[in-house]
Design a protein around this motif. Sequence first.
Motif, mmCIF file in Angstrom:
data_model
loop_
_atom_site.group_PDB
_atom_site.id
_atom_site.type_symbol
_atom_site.label_atom_id
_atom_site.label_comp_id
_atom_site.label_asym_id
_atom_site.label_seq_id
_atom_site.Cartn_x
_atom_site.Cartn_y
_atom_site.Cartn_z
ATOM 1 N N PHE B 93 -29.325 6.550 -32.297
ATOM 2 C CA PHE B 93 -27.916 6.918 -32.055
ATOM 3 C C PHE B 93 -27.164 7.093 -33.377
ATOM 4 O O PHE B 93 -26.369 8.021 -33.538
ATOM 5 C CB PHE B 93 -27.214 5.847 -31.208
ATOM 6 N N MET B 132 -32.518 13.349 -27.495
ATOM 7 C CA MET B 132 -32.802 11.934 -27.786
ATOM 8 C C MET B 132 -32.667 11.050 -26.552
ATOM 9 O O MET B 132 -32.593 9.832 -26.657
ATOM 10 C CB MET B 132 -31.899 11.416 -28.912
ATOM 11 N N ASN B 133 -32.680 11.663 -25.367
ATOM 12 C CA ASN B 133 -32.451 10.891 -24.139
ATOM 13 C C ASN B 133 -33.487 9.802 -23.880
ATOM 14 O O ASN B 133 -33.248 8.909 -23.073
ATOM 15 C CB ASN B 133 -32.463 11.808 -22.908
ATOM 16 N N THR B 134 -34.650 9.888 -24.538
ATOM 17 C CA THR B 134 -35.712 8.940 -24.196
ATOM 18 C C THR B 134 -36.014 7.961 -25.330
ATOM 19 O O THR B 134 -37.117 7.422 -25.412
ATOM 20 C CB THR B 134 -36.980 9.694 -23.751
ATOM 21 N N THR B 135 -35.040 7.725 -26.169
ATOM 22 C CA THR B 135 -35.166 6.669 -27.174
ATOM 23 C C THR B 135 -35.106 5.292 -26.501
ATOM 24 O O THR B 135 -34.521 5.148 -25.431
ATOM 25 C CB THR B 135 -34.033 6.750 -28.211
ATOM 26 N N ASN B 136 -35.659 4.289 -27.171
ATOM 27 C CA ASN B 136 -35.527 2.896 -26.714
ATOM 28 C C ASN B 136 -34.341 2.205 -27.362
ATOM 29 O O ASN B 136 -34.098 1.032 -27.090
ATOM 30 C CB ASN B 136 -36.757 2.079 -27.123
ATOM 31 N N ASP B 137 -33.660 2.893 -28.275
ATOM 32 C CA ASP B 137 -32.675 2.209 -29.105
ATOM 33 C C ASP B 137 -31.408 1.855 -28.343
ATOM 34 O O ASP B 137 -31.128 2.395 -27.279
ATOM 35 C CB ASP B 137 -32.339 3.061 -30.334
ATOM 36 N N SER B 145 -23.410 14.568 -28.939
ATOM 37 C CA SER B 145 -24.397 15.206 -28.075
ATOM 38 C C SER B 145 -25.716 14.482 -28.253
ATOM 39 O O SER B 145 -25.945 13.842 -29.284
ATOM 40 C CB SER B 145 -24.559 16.681 -28.460
ATOM 41 N N PHE B 146 -26.590 14.570 -27.258
ATOM 42 C CA PHE B 146 -27.942 14.007 -27.384
ATOM 43 C C PHE B 146 -28.955 15.080 -27.782
ATOM 44 O O PHE B 146 -30.142 14.804 -27.910
ATOM 45 C CB PHE B 146 -28.382 13.359 -26.064
ATOM 46 N N ASN B 157 -41.063 9.230 -26.606
ATOM 47 C CA ASN B 157 -40.769 7.813 -26.492
ATOM 48 C C ASN B 157 -41.665 7.107 -27.511
ATOM 49 O O ASN B 157 -42.881 6.984 -27.313
ATOM 50 C CB ASN B 157 -41.006 7.272 -25.079
#
Lengths: 232, 232
Positions: B93, B132-137, B145-146, B157
């Motif tokens: 992010f 970046m919708n599938t980051t774990n952060d 925006s993503f 991921n």
Amino acid sequence: MKNLVLASSGSVHGSEYLEYLIPTIDKLYKDIEEILFIPYAQPSGISYDDYTDAVQEALNTLGIEVKGIHEYKNAKEAIKNAKGIFVGGGNTFLLVSKLYEFGLWEVLKEAIEQGTPYLGTSAGTNITGLTMNTTNDMPIVLPPSFRTLGIVPFNFNAHFIPADVNSTHKGETRETRIKEFQSLISIPVIGIKEGSWLRVKGEDVFLRGGEPAFWFENKEAKLIEANTNLKT
Amino acid sequence: MKNLVLASSGSVHGSEYLEYLIPTIDKLYKDIEEILFIPYAQPSGISYDDYTDAVQEALNTLGIEVKGIHEYKNAKEAIKNAKGIFVGGGNTFLLVSKLYEFGLWEVLKEAIEQGTPYLGTSAGTNITGLTMNTTNDMPIVLPPSFRTLGIVPFNFNAHFIPADVNSTHKGETRETRIKEFQSLISIPVIGIKEGSWLRVKGEDVFLRGGEPAFWFENKEAKLIEANTNLKT
């Protein structure tokens, strides 16, 4: 008087959905025959109807009728008129996005502050904090803001698990992530384990469930014993 | 010709930062004496200088000089003129927010497409996907925006771990989270374990590191064997 149960999770290992919370829910929704359920967090992409049915099944034992907010033409009126409210878990990004899309923050905050009994689990608990910055959820949608209800003057990390000192995994621990957040914004964060909840009654905020929680503030983490009153 | 190494993590258990990748980095940055490092993801809130120093230390063995992008007056020119680029891990992010704030997406994409050797680890890998919708952060800041670089036609991921079937934890597994995402947007996702990386050369996308990866598409998860070419 504010009257909330803010649980880390809807389930604990080895029991049915909401089962461990039933005695607590019974007291929260005392003398209430029908509650309003907000299913927007949609765990695993489940439909609003299916999610509402699952809650109804869990609350059958208390003789409480569960109506989904999606069944109403006017969601704002539904919140205003609700005798009790339950916001279930799932994805916090999705839940927060929908509350912005439908413009429901203000009416929800008003209802809670005027004393409508509120149950939150996981994402439903996260949104009662100041912001959703400390969720564990995946950012599957982009909400217009991370600001949430601010019913309590801190943020949540639900499903909290302390770092496993024997782990070989190099992904960040919860504590590292929370400290990264606090290097930007100095909002305190409570990490509550599954099986624990906060019981908010007016200005009192009791930690319940028998387990300690973790309090992150000023770059320090401290343990909070069960039954502590977090009232400041 | 595109020329990238996209690693799941900067470290693996039991070795120093970047150590396991040194032979791969040596080939990627062949004949390059100085690279540009982008430290915006700031793991654990570390300063840009300290992060750049850590990378310099790791690459000393290859005789490569590391310059942080924050040392340049003109970040766009720094990217344009770079002989090699490394975007390190930390918080996705934060990284994405800074790239939007400084307007660096276009120039970074152009450099990569024109063949500037690119190394990404963790967050630096995530941003080469479509979003970046599938980051774990943890969402410690809200980017505008993503959307990310789209160098490869899927999402990542990183630090992927398959579900532990013996776990008593009720928080969502990676697979559940990825499927929640795909119930909204049909972008394929690769889950790559720590110690694995993708080697992109032109249109070829090889899975390296010796371990299988996981491919999520059309509500199915399938195993991808090491050394598979993901070129479509």
